[in-house]
Design a protein around this motif. Sequence first.
Motif, PDB file in Angstrom:
ATOM      1  N   GLU A  50      -7.603  12.354 -33.539  1.00 33.95           N
ATOM      2  CA  GLU A  50      -7.021  12.691 -32.240  1.00 33.95           C
ATOM      3  C   GLU A  50      -6.894  14.205 -32.054  1.00 33.95           C
ATOM      4  N   GLN A  51      -6.700  14.926 -33.162  1.00 35.10           N
ATOM      5  CA  GLN A  51      -6.606  16.377 -33.058  1.00 35.10           C
ATOM      6  C   GLN A  51      -7.986  17.003 -32.845  1.00 35.10           C
ATOM      7  N   LEU A  52      -9.011  16.438 -33.471  1.00 33.20           N
ATOM      8  CA  LEU A  52     -10.364  16.936 -33.235  1.00 33.20           C
ATOM      9  C   LEU A  52     -10.799  16.637 -31.800  1.00 33.20           C
ATOM     10  N   SER A  53     -10.347  15.539 -31.245  1.00 28.83           N
ATOM     11  CA  SER A  53     -10.628  15.247 -29.834  1.00 28.83           C
ATOM     12  C   SER A  53      -9.932  16.254 -28.925  1.00 28.83           C
ATOM     13  N   ALA A  54      -8.698  16.628 -29.295  1.00 29.07           N
ATOM     14  CA  ALA A  54      -7.988  17.654 -28.529  1.00 29.07           C
ATOM     15  C   ALA A  54      -8.687  19.001 -28.641  1.00 29.07           C
ATOM     16  N   LEU A  55      -9.271  19.276 -29.783  1.00 27.61           N
ATOM     17  CA  LEU A  55     -10.044  20.509 -29.967  1.00 27.61           C
ATOM     18  C   LEU A  55     -11.217  20.543 -28.999  1.00 27.61           C
ATOM     19  N   ALA A  56     -11.948  19.437 -28.922  1.00 32.30           N
ATOM     20  CA  ALA A  56     -13.087  19.373 -28.007  1.00 32.30           C
ATOM     21  C   ALA A  56     -12.642  19.586 -26.569  1.00 32.30           C
ATOM     22  N   ALA A  57     -11.478  19.066 -26.227  1.00 28.13           N
ATOM     23  CA  ALA A  57     -10.995  19.159 -24.844  1.00 28.13           C
ATOM     24  C   ALA A  57     -10.613  20.580 -24.449  1.00 28.13           C
ATOM     25  N   LEU A  58     -10.435  21.469 -25.417  1.00 23.85           N
ATOM     26  CA  LEU A  58     -10.100  22.859 -25.099  1.00 23.85           C
ATOM     27  C   LEU A  58     -11.243  23.581 -24.404  1.00 23.85           C
ATOM     28  N   ALA A  59     -12.473  23.170 -24.693  1.00 24.80           N
ATOM     29  CA  ALA A  59     -13.641  23.892 -24.191  1.00 24.80           C
ATOM     30  C   ALA A  59     -14.255  23.187 -22.994  1.00 24.80           C
ATOM     31  N   ALA A  60     -14.826  23.968 -22.100  1.00 22.53           N
ATOM     32  CA  ALA A  60     -15.602  23.422 -20.991  1.00 22.53           C
ATOM     33  C   ALA A  60     -16.999  23.067 -21.497  1.00 22.53           C
ATOM     34  N   PRO A  61     -17.708  22.157 -20.826  1.00 18.03           N
ATOM     35  CA  PRO A  61     -19.080  21.841 -21.245  1.00 18.03           C
ATOM     36  C   PRO A  61     -19.933  23.110 -21.369  1.00 18.03           C
ATOM     37  N   GLY A  62     -20.626  23.199 -22.496  1.00 17.02           N
ATOM     38  CA  GLY A  62     -21.472  24.360 -22.760  1.00 17.02           C
ATOM     39  C   GLY A  62     -20.795  25.462 -23.535  1.00 17.02           C
ATOM     40  N   GLU A  63     -19.454  25.454 -23.618  1.00 16.37           N
ATOM     41  CA  GLU A  63     -18.747  26.489 -24.368  1.00 16.37           C
ATOM     42  C   GLU A  63     -18.851  26.231 -25.869  1.00 16.37           C
ATOM     43  N   GLU A  64     -18.778  27.322 -26.637  1.00 12.69           N
ATOM     44  CA  GLU A  64     -18.859  27.238 -28.087  1.00 12.69           C
ATOM     45  C   GLU A  64     -17.529  27.615 -28.719  1.00 12.69           C
ATOM     46  N   MET A  65     -17.305  27.093 -29.927  1.00 10.45           N
ATOM     47  CA  MET A  65     -16.124  27.419 -30.718  1.00 10.45           C
ATOM     48  C   MET A  65     -16.529  27.555 -32.174  1.00 10.45           C
ATOM     49  N   LEU A  66     -15.735  28.301 -32.923  1.00  8.23           N
ATOM     50  CA  LEU A  66     -15.902  28.424 -34.363  1.00  8.23           C
ATOM     51  C   LEU A  66     -14.677  27.847 -35.051  1.00  8.23           C
ATOM     52  N   VAL A  67     -14.891  27.013 -36.062  1.00 10.88           N
ATOM     53  CA  VAL A  67     -13.776  26.442 -36.820  1.00 10.88           C
ATOM     54  C   VAL A  67     -14.036  26.613 -38.304  1.00 10.88           C
ATOM     55  N   LEU A  68     -12.954  26.674 -39.082  1.00 11.16           N
ATOM     56  CA  LEU A  68     -13.027  26.693 -40.541  1.00 11.16           C
ATOM     57  C   LEU A  68     -12.527  25.359 -41.062  1.00 11.16           C
ATOM     58  N   ARG A  69     -13.205  24.818 -42.071  1.00  5.68           N
ATOM     59  CA  ARG A  69     -12.676  23.602 -42.691  1.00  5.68           C
ATOM     60  C   ARG A  69     -13.100  23.535 -44.145  1.00  5.68           C
ATOM     61  N   GLU A  70     -12.216  22.976 -44.960  1.00  6.11           N
ATOM     62  CA  GLU A  70     -12.493  22.812 -46.390  1.00  6.11           C
ATOM     63  C   GLU A  70     -13.163  21.478 -46.669  1.00  6.11           C
ATOM     64  N   ALA A  71     -12.763  20.446 -45.942  1.00  9.08           N
ATOM     65  CA  ALA A  71     -13.298  19.105 -46.184  1.00  9.08           C
ATOM     66  C   ALA A  71     -14.033  18.610 -44.951  1.00  9.08           C
ATOM     67  N   GLU A  72     -15.032  17.776 -45.166  1.00  9.27           N
ATOM     68  CA  GLU A  72     -15.788  17.221 -44.050  1.00  9.27           C
ATOM     69  C   GLU A  72     -14.923  16.223 -43.277  1.00  9.27           C
ATOM     70  N   ALA A  73     -15.119  16.216 -41.967  1.00  6.47           N
ATOM     71  CA  ALA A  73     -14.432  15.254 -41.096  1.00  6.47           C
ATOM     72  C   ALA A  73     -15.373  14.956 -39.946  1.00  6.47           C
ATOM     73  N   PRO A  74     -15.457  13.701 -39.515  1.00  2.66           N
ATOM     74  CA  PRO A  74     -16.360  13.358 -38.410  1.00  2.66           C
ATOM     75  C   PRO A  74     -15.983  14.119 -37.146  1.00  2.66           C
ATOM     76  N   LEU A  75     -16.978  14.640 -36.461  1.00  2.00           N
ATOM     77  CA  LEU A  75     -16.748  15.363 -35.219  1.00  2.00           C
ATOM     78  C   LEU A  75     -16.768  14.406 -34.041  1.00  2.00           C
ATOM     79  N   PRO A  76     -15.989  14.676 -32.999  1.00  2.00           N
ATOM     80  CA  PRO A  76     -16.071  13.853 -31.795  1.00  2.00           C
ATOM     81  C   PRO A  76     -17.477  13.898 -31.206  1.00  2.00           C
ATOM     82  N   ALA A  77     -17.831  12.859 -30.472  1.00  2.00           N
ATOM     83  CA  ALA A  77     -19.184  12.760 -29.918  1.00  2.00           C
ATOM     84  C   ALA A  77     -19.512  13.902 -28.969  1.00  2.00           C
ATOM     85  N   ASP A  78     -18.478  14.510 -28.342  1.00  2.00           N
ATOM     86  CA  ASP A  78     -18.752  15.572 -27.373  1.00  2.00           C
ATOM     87  C   ASP A  78     -18.765  16.963 -27.993  1.00  2.00           C
ATOM     88  N   LEU A  79     -18.731  17.051 -29.327  1.00  2.00           N
ATOM     89  CA  LEU A  79     -18.897  18.323 -30.024  1.00  2.00           C
ATOM     90  C   LEU A  79     -20.175  18.268 -30.837  1.00  2.00           C
TER      91      LEU A  79
END
Length: 229
Positions: A50-79
């Motif tokens: 749910e938090q990764l979905s909220a992350l995706a919702a921060l950006a408009a379509p076409g916008e890019e973001m950079l994230v740091l992560r130590e462990a793999e986690a499935p990304l939402p379909a819209d990222l």
Amino acid sequence: MPEAVLADLARPIWTSLTTRHAALAEGGPSALRYRPETSLFAATPDDEPEQLSALAALAAPGEEMLVLREAEAPLPADLTLLSGASVVQMLAEDAVPIVEDARIERLGAMDAAEMLALAEATKPGPFTLRSQDLGPFWGIRSEGRLVAMAGTRMAIPGATELSGLCTRPDMQGRGLGQLMLRFVAGRISSRGERVFLHVFASNTRAIALYETLGFRRTRQFEVLRLRRE
């Protein structure tokens, strides 16, 4: 080293955006990002779906973001994952002494385009025309050209990140990079804060140098460039 600093360094973007850089943050309790013109970094408090979905919702379509992560986690379909690279986080074990050099000058808004050009030529990491919103930068000029610089980026309670360290290729090998690192690190330490940094894992030469200067590895992240579809 206070345990709280080490814990905060596990999610440095999130901690920065919820503390010392809160005025630069956009989003809510499940996901935050810097204003895009300042930095593409974004973060969540953990990697729950749910938090990764909220992350995706921060950006408009076409916008890019950079994230740091130590462990793999499935990304939402819209990222969409555009690229990824391993980065090593390093922390200065002790305070860094103040260094002075008459060639070093404080950089400002009028220098932003030249700073961006130097960053694009040397690839120290993500950089924008508004990177100075995150913290001060200093540089060295030679024959009117900006040839070396360094500054600060993420800021958490008790520690500040040294970032943007770079030297023009034709000026390397003259100790300018090490001088800029010592200069900025010394200023961070003079405030009673710890110094940390991130370096691409592939840059083994830089990692070896930082270790000789008293930095130790704390953890390794993947930095992911994501696009909202």
